[in-house]
Enzyme design. Sequence first.
Site, PDB file in Angstrom:
ATOM      1  N   LYS A 198       9.907   2.924   6.628  1.00  0.00           N
ATOM      2  CA  LYS A 198       9.258   3.158   7.917  1.00  0.00           C
ATOM      3  C   LYS A 198       9.973   2.424   9.054  1.00  0.00           C
ATOM      4  CE  LYS A 198       4.583   3.719   9.739  1.00  0.00           C
ATOM      5  NZ  LYS A 198       3.153   3.476   9.486  1.00  0.00           N
TER       6      LYS A 198
ATOM      7  N   PHE B 176       0.839  -1.198   0.000  1.00  0.00           N
ATOM      8  CA  PHE B 176       0.000   0.000   0.000  1.00  0.00           C
ATOM      9  C   PHE B 176       0.877   1.254   0.000  1.00  0.00           C
ATOM     10  CE2 PHE B 176      -2.391   3.307   2.378  1.00  0.00           C
ATOM     11  CZ  PHE B 176      -3.347   3.535   1.409  1.00  0.00           C
TER      12      PHE B 176
END
Lengths: 577, 174
Positions: A179, A129
């Site tokens: 991340k 995503f």
Amino acid sequence: METLKEKLVETESKASIKISGAEAVIRCLLEEGVDLIYGYPGGAIMPVYDELYKFRDQLHHVLTRHEQGATHAAQGYARVSGRVGVAMATSGPGATNLVTGIADAQIDSTPMVCITGQVPRHLLGTDAFQETDIIGISTPVTKWSYQVTKAADIPTALAKAFYIARSGRPGPVLIDITKNAQFEEFDFSYKKCTGIRSYKPKPVMDPAKVEEAAALINSAKKPYIVFGQGVILGKAEEELKTLIEKAGIPAASTVLGLSALPTEHPLHMGMVGMHGNYGPNLLTNECDVLIAIGMRFDDRVTGDLNTYAKQARVIHFEIDPAEVDKNVKTDVAVLGDVKETLQHLLPLVKENKHEAWCREFEEKHAIEYDKVIKNDLFPAKEKLTMGEVIEKINKRTGGDAVIVSDVGQHQMIACRYAKFNQTKSNVTSGGLGTMGFALPAAIGAKMGSPDREVVAIIGDGGYQMTIQELGTIFQTRVPVKIVVLNNDFLGMVRQWQQLFFDKRYASTELVNPDFITIAKGYHIPAKRVTGREELDGAIDEMIASEEAYFLEVCVEKEDNVFPMIPTGASVSDCRLE
Amino acid sequence: MNKTYTVSIYSENNIGLLSRISAIFLKRHINIESLTVSECEIEHVSRFVIVAAMDEDQVRKIVGQLEKQIEVIKAYYHTDEETIYQETALFKIKSDLLFDERQIQNIIKNSNANIVTVAREFFVIEKTGRRHETDALYDELAPFGIMQFVRSGRIAVSKAEMNISALLQEFQNA
Ligand SMILES: Cc1ncc(C[n+]2csc(CCOP(=O)(O)OP(=O)(O)O)c2C)c(N)n1
């Protein structure tokens, strides 16, 4: 990252501390002296935003309304302050929305660091995503880019990013941080980057070349200087002025070079290029020595290369070796930092005056004044012209304002007529011609030079490309002055349709909204001017305003910008009508 | 006038540099004919060898753009006359032919090719040389049937010196 390839120097915070990668990002920015960044949050960059919250007293984050706005604001900030602009975005669409601004910064040599979040390392390449290959996408439009996948690499990557963005010929750098790297903890310490072994930001000056240039300048009968943004980026404004005055050489600017020399300087003959001044264009093909300083012979400057300055010996002062002989064959290339090379040149240049030669510029100016300038600035017709608006702004600001222009007719008019007393005053998208640049760039420009008046000059088309940034203006209360010159057309394209496509106005007419109502929706004081008698008062009110102000001026719909060198024509074919 | 140029690039070994380099050719619509990347004589330094046809003005500008890339230490361009260059070709051929067709053994011998491996089903010939030499061998073997054929990119060294070590030393001492 390897450290034998970089030279890093310890800064104050020597003791290493265990922190997250996200916190490290903020601390790196602070170490680089950054106190203001532009951006937009999203999933993959949230850990960094969480740290921004903690550090909000030290590092101010401006939430733009679109990531493109963040890049242009960072550019505007960088262009007026000379500092590195910083923009931040999340992965995927956040990152792709930065691309236009990055490309703009690349072609206009603007120092900018973009930081993007990226999906966690273990998801890279899985079409996760909001995963996009932003390194791949941005490669051709960045000076450098790097993907960080572990926290420990963050300090070196950012130190290199800032060093690369601001050194040599400046440009945009993108650092993509996965991340997981933002969450990971590691022992943080910061070392500033002072060198990279494979990267030579400035070529070493060759004194022999400077001497050759001096000899050529001293022997010239009709020397002519064309200067570009390199003078501003290289902080060589004083040296340029001294050279011009000492050797009595007439000079003209590129679009991006404007304000490097005060507009009113007697030897400032105007602007070169497609919509530049008549004399500076025509006389390019009359000079005997053409001295190009910090400019890159863009095609909008040269027109047809086969008929450009063929009679002249060409001297090129340039920091980027790849620019030498790229478009125009040079006789003497003086590579190096322009401040240094000009400083070396100055004592070698003989005092001189070229009065007869300068008069040629004045004669051409008189022709242009009669045919074009007079009608632009002091029109006899009923409808307002773009030129008279700029003229009124000059009068009211005295030439001390930063003028931020968008792209189109109004941009060319602003560049032609705006008066600049000091450097770093002309902020516009030159190389890329990015419509939508001006509104966000003006926000950055005002924040980068809070003590200066910042006036954005925008067309009704380009305004609507980034109009959402009115929200940023409202929220931050940044007191920018916005002037929309409304001709209800995509004017510049319409002009081409008129001149080269038999007036077939395909999709250039705009049915516009009520701009005043829109501004009012953002609680920005706004006024519309349709007649000459209201113009002075409205501009006074705008400049006097302590807060942001929106002024719409309805101008003649089908005015054209002249002079004009049609695409592919010679500078000698500069048309006045 | 278009000519074959060998562009040699010394660079830091960095992910992403290859796409930066190929983008420079792509942007100018120049087709890369062959590309080889390897470690070079200096530890941690990569060497790209790129072959492309263009005129000298173009190759000069391309080398200028290449050198601008942060990780590129130095780039050069050379004409064929200025380099020593080779390519390697591999031919995979049915094993039967090696025994049934005496001619094949002569071809291999005369062309200075080597047999790299012989398996039950096939054998592999390796030939290193200039393009016209591997082409000639291809033409000779083709009538017998070639199961697979592959040719490497060009590898090349320049006749003139390339002072990369000195360049890197300079940085270390600066
Ligand atoms: C993003 C983008 N899209 C398209 C263009 C092509 N273009 C150049 S000028 C122009 C018209 C600009 O119209 P407007 O903003 O109303 O300004 P005007 O020329 O009327 O002053 C267009 C469409 C561009 N420069 N940038």
